[in-house]
Motif scaffolding. Structure first.
Motif, PDB file in Angstrom:
ATOM      1  N   LEU A  84      56.089  26.686 102.315  1.00 46.37           N
ATOM      2  CA  LEU A  84      55.045  27.559 102.846  1.00 46.37           C
ATOM      3  C   LEU A  84      55.084  27.589 104.374  1.00 46.37           C
ATOM      4  O   LEU A  84      55.062  28.650 104.992  1.00 46.37           O
ATOM      5  N   ASN A  85      55.163  26.414 104.984  1.00 46.77           N
ATOM      6  CA  ASN A  85      55.194  26.354 106.449  1.00 46.77           C
ATOM      7  C   ASN A  85      56.463  26.970 107.008  1.00 46.77           C
ATOM      8  O   ASN A  85      56.448  27.555 108.099  1.00 46.77           O
ATOM      9  N   GLY A  86      57.558  26.841 106.261  1.00 45.46           N
ATOM     10  CA  GLY A  86      58.804  27.463 106.697  1.00 45.46           C
ATOM     11  C   GLY A  86      58.687  28.978 106.732  1.00 45.46           C
ATOM     12  O   GLY A  86      59.173  29.632 107.666  1.00 45.46           O
ATOM     13  N   ILE A  87      58.038  29.556 105.721  1.00 46.69           N
ATOM     14  CA  ILE A  87      57.836  31.012 105.686  1.00 46.69           C
ATOM     15  C   ILE A  87      56.900  31.446 106.806  1.00 46.69           C
ATOM     16  O   ILE A  87      57.145  32.452 107.489  1.00 46.69           O
ATOM     17  N   LEU A  88      55.837  30.681 107.032  1.00 42.05           N
ATOM     18  CA  LEU A  88      54.906  31.022 108.109  1.00 42.05           C
ATOM     19  C   LEU A  88      55.603  31.002 109.465  1.00 42.05           C
ATOM     20  O   LEU A  88      55.383  31.889 110.308  1.00 42.05           O
ATOM     21  N   SER A  89      56.450  30.023 109.685  1.00 43.47           N
ATOM     22  CA  SER A  89      57.194  29.946 110.958  1.00 43.47           C
ATOM     23  C   SER A  89      58.135  31.130 111.105  1.00 43.47           C
ATOM     24  O   SER A  89      58.314  31.670 112.203  1.00 43.47           O
ATOM     25  N   VAL A  91      57.826  34.243 109.709  1.00 43.31           N
ATOM     26  CA  VAL A  91      57.156  35.535 109.924  1.00 43.31           C
ATOM     27  C   VAL A  91      56.453  35.600 111.283  1.00 43.31           C
ATOM     28  O   VAL A  91      56.143  36.695 111.756  1.00 43.31           O
ATOM     29  N   GLU A  92      56.211  34.450 111.893  1.00 50.92           N
ATOM     30  CA  GLU A  92      55.631  34.465 113.236  1.00 50.92           C
ATOM     31  C   GLU A  92      56.533  35.197 114.226  1.00 50.92           C
ATOM     32  O   GLU A  92      56.061  35.738 115.230  1.00 50.92           O
ATOM     33  N   LYS A  93      57.835  35.225 113.933  1.00 48.30           N
ATOM     34  CA  LYS A  93      58.806  35.863 114.821  1.00 48.30           C
ATOM     35  C   LYS A  93      58.996  37.352 114.508  1.00 48.30           C
ATOM     36  O   LYS A  93      59.711  38.053 115.222  1.00 48.30           O
ATOM     37  N   LEU A  94      58.369  37.827 113.422  1.00 49.19           N
ATOM     38  CA  LEU A  94      58.535  39.211 113.001  1.00 49.19           C
ATOM     39  C   LEU A  94      57.355  40.067 113.440  1.00 49.19           C
ATOM     40  O   LEU A  94      56.299  39.554 113.788  1.00 49.19           O
ATOM     41  N   GLN A  95      57.551  41.374 113.381  1.00 53.86           N
ATOM     42  CA  GLN A  95      56.476  42.311 113.684  1.00 53.86           C
ATOM     43  C   GLN A  95      55.957  42.928 112.390  1.00 53.86           C
ATOM     44  O   GLN A  95      56.716  43.161 111.444  1.00 53.86           O
ATOM     45  N   CYS A  96      54.648  43.175 112.350  1.00 55.45           N
ATOM     46  CA  CYS A  96      54.050  43.823 111.185  1.00 55.45           C
ATOM     47  C   CYS A  96      53.345  45.102 111.625  1.00 55.45           C
ATOM     48  O   CYS A  96      53.042  45.273 112.823  1.00 55.45           O
ATOM     49  N   PRO A 109      48.600  40.066 114.537  1.00 54.31           N
ATOM     50  CA  PRO A 109      47.672  39.578 113.505  1.00 54.31           C
ATOM     51  C   PRO A 109      46.456  38.851 114.065  1.00 54.31           C
ATOM     52  O   PRO A 109      45.414  38.781 113.406  1.00 54.31           O
ATOM     53  N   ASP A 110      46.587  38.295 115.261  1.00 57.63           N
ATOM     54  CA  ASP A 110      45.463  37.578 115.868  1.00 57.63           C
ATOM     55  C   ASP A 110      44.535  38.495 116.651  1.00 57.63           C
ATOM     56  O   ASP A 110      43.473  38.064 117.096  1.00 57.63           O
ATOM     57  N   ASN A 111      44.931  39.746 116.815  1.00 52.92           N
ATOM     58  CA  ASN A 111      44.109  40.693 117.580  1.00 52.92           C
ATOM     59  C   ASN A 111      44.350  42.109 117.056  1.00 52.92           C
ATOM     60  O   ASN A 111      44.697  43.015 117.805  1.00 52.92           O
ATOM     61  N   ASN A 129      65.256  36.194 104.536  1.00 62.14           N
ATOM     62  CA  ASN A 129      64.828  34.802 104.583  1.00 62.14           C
ATOM     63  C   ASN A 129      65.190  34.098 103.279  1.00 62.14           C
ATOM     64  O   ASN A 129      64.723  34.502 102.204  1.00 62.14           O
ATOM     65  N   PRO A 130      65.995  33.038 103.315  1.00 63.59           N
ATOM     66  CA  PRO A 130      66.445  32.370 102.080  1.00 63.59           C
ATOM     67  C   PRO A 130      65.307  31.838 101.231  1.00 63.59           C
ATOM     68  O   PRO A 130      65.389  31.865  99.996  1.00 63.59           O
ATOM     69  N   ASP A 131      64.236  31.346 101.857  1.00 63.81           N
ATOM     70  CA  ASP A 131      63.113  30.808 101.078  1.00 63.81           C
ATOM     71  C   ASP A 131      62.406  31.908 100.284  1.00 63.81           C
ATOM     72  O   ASP A 131      62.050  31.718  99.116  1.00 63.81           O
ATOM     73  N   ILE A 132      62.195  33.050 100.933  1.00 60.31           N
ATOM     74  CA  ILE A 132      61.537  34.161 100.241  1.00 60.31           C
ATOM     75  C   ILE A 132      62.422  34.699  99.125  1.00 60.31           C
ATOM     76  O   ILE A 132      61.952  34.972  98.014  1.00 60.31           O
ATOM     77  N   LEU A 133      63.719  34.823  99.399  1.00 66.78           N
ATOM     78  CA  LEU A 133      64.638  35.329  98.373  1.00 66.78           C
ATOM     79  C   LEU A 133      64.735  34.355  97.197  1.00 66.78           C
ATOM     80  O   LEU A 133      64.826  34.786  96.041  1.00 66.78           O
ATOM     81  N   SER A 134      64.688  33.062  97.471  1.00 64.49           N
ATOM     82  CA  SER A 134      64.747  32.081  96.384  1.00 64.49           C
ATOM     83  C   SER A 134      63.477  32.110  95.542  1.00 64.49           C
ATOM     84  O   SER A 134      63.524  31.893  94.327  1.00 64.49           O
ATOM     85  N   ILE A 135      62.329  32.387  96.171  1.00 61.45           N
ATOM     86  CA  ILE A 135      61.079  32.545  95.407  1.00 61.45           C
ATOM     87  C   ILE A 135      61.193  33.742  94.467  1.00 61.45           C
ATOM     88  O   ILE A 135      60.841  33.666  93.290  1.00 61.45           O
ATOM     89  N   ALA A 136      61.692  34.855  94.990  1.00 61.20           N
ATOM     90  CA  ALA A 136      61.846  36.069  94.182  1.00 61.20           C
ATOM     91  C   ALA A 136      62.787  35.841  93.006  1.00 61.20           C
ATOM     92  O   ALA A 136      62.648  36.486  91.961  1.00 61.20           O
ATOM     93  N   ASN A 137      63.741  34.917  93.166  1.00 57.91           N
ATOM     94  CA  ASN A 137      64.733  34.652  92.133  1.00 57.91           C
ATOM     95  C   ASN A 137      64.482  33.349  91.380  1.00 57.91           C
ATOM     96  O   ASN A 137      65.381  32.838  90.704  1.00 57.91           O
TER      97      ASN A 137
END
Length: 303
Positions: A84-89, A91-96, A109-111, A129-137
């Motif tokens: 979970l913390n790996g995914i949070l770290s 996405v902190e570098k990505l734009q939404c 997200p903070d403003n 992201n390998p963690d997200i792809l592994s969750i999906a699979n």
């Protein structure tokens, strides 16, 4: 504003006949018959190891039963704090972005602007992201999706978004609705933040995925749903971060408008077919990184 005849023709060409047929067939008996015909020739071809981050395989049959009866099931295990913390770290570098107000550009997200209710990340960056792809699979989640769908699942979308509190009025998916993304599909949700009653929990109306009532595709008000199906069947997923559940979102659901704070949620969608509203550009990954089933991932990962 009504769409012009030219806009309608353009949309029809992009989405195709199947999209409108899928939305137009609301009769339960006919829809179920078409789905059964569709899956009968496809078979269940995915066979993963009996090892899963989320599912105890001894409970798989019960999870499938929950999906068919209630339209949802809460999985056995939470996402680990490390993942979970790996995914949070990451996405902190990505734009939404606000999907309904693209003119606003990247959202902090903070403003977030007052008019922004939700901000979504780009699928291509999530797939990378390998963690997200592994969750999906995950073997257990794919097995559950396959048993529920009745055929080999396809990962047809990966999404991750913030929902922001303090907005005056619910909009879009914050109102009750049925999804009609495919003839049959399911969605796997993971909370990446703690979700209290005030943080916008996922709301699902038990048993409505198989109900013949209220099949017209539109947004519904709370009183319409509660009067038809009963308040006792309105389920609120108030859970700590890392909690996960599978949902048949053809049943009535919504993301409750948060009163305060913000919520981050990861969603993986499994369906029989590609989604008619998506433009797919599979992500190119190093072959050494791609150890997952090619068919299951064919829409999101370049083979």
């Amino acid at each position: 504003m009504k769409k012009s005849i030219f806009q309608r023709i353009k949309n029809f060409k992009f989405r195709g006949f199947d999209y409108y047929a899928m939305r137009g067939v609301s009769n339960k008996t006919l829809r179920d018959a078409l789905i059964n015909f569709m899956v009968s020739s496809r078979g269940k071809k995915y066979k993963g190891e009996l090892k899963s981050t989320f599912i105890n395989f001894n409970n798989l049959e019960k999870h499938v039963e929950n999906m068919n009866k209630d339209g949802f099931t809460v999985v056995d295990f939470k996402l680990s704090p490390e993942k979970l913390n790996g995914i949070l770290s990451y996405v902190e570098k990505l734009q939404c972005y606000d999907p309904y107000r693209k003119n606003l550009g990247p959202i902090d997200p903070d403003n977030a602007p007052e008019e922004t209710h939700t901000a979504h990340y780009k699928r291509a960056e999530l797939v990378g992201n390998p963690d997200i792809l592994s969750i999906a699979n995950d073997n257990g989640i794919l097995a559950l999706a396959q048993e529920f769908l009745g055929a080999t699942p396809t990962i047809s979308n990966i999404n991750l978004w913030w929902s922001f509190g303090g907005r005056k009025q619910a909009e879009e998916a914050q109102l009750y609705h049925r999804d009609v993304d495919d003839w049959k599909f399911c969605k796997f949700f993971i909370y990446l933040t703690d979700v209290s009653p005030d943080n916008g929990p996922h709301i699902y109306v038990r048993g409505t995925s198989s109900s013949p009532k209220l099949r017209k595709i539109r947004r519904y008000m709370d009183n319409e749903i509660e009067d038809t199906f009963g308040k006792e069947n309105v389920m609120k997923f108030v859970e700590p971060k890392g909690s996960a559940f599978m949902v048949d979102t053809y049943g009535f659901h919504k993301g409750l408008l948060p009163k305060s704070g913000k919520r981050l949620l990861l969603q993986v969608q499994y369906s029989l077919n590609p989604l008619k509203v998506e433009n797919y550009t599979p992500v190119s990954l190093d072959k050494a990184e791609m150890t997952h089933d090619k068919f299951v991932n064919r829409l999101i990962v370049e083979s």
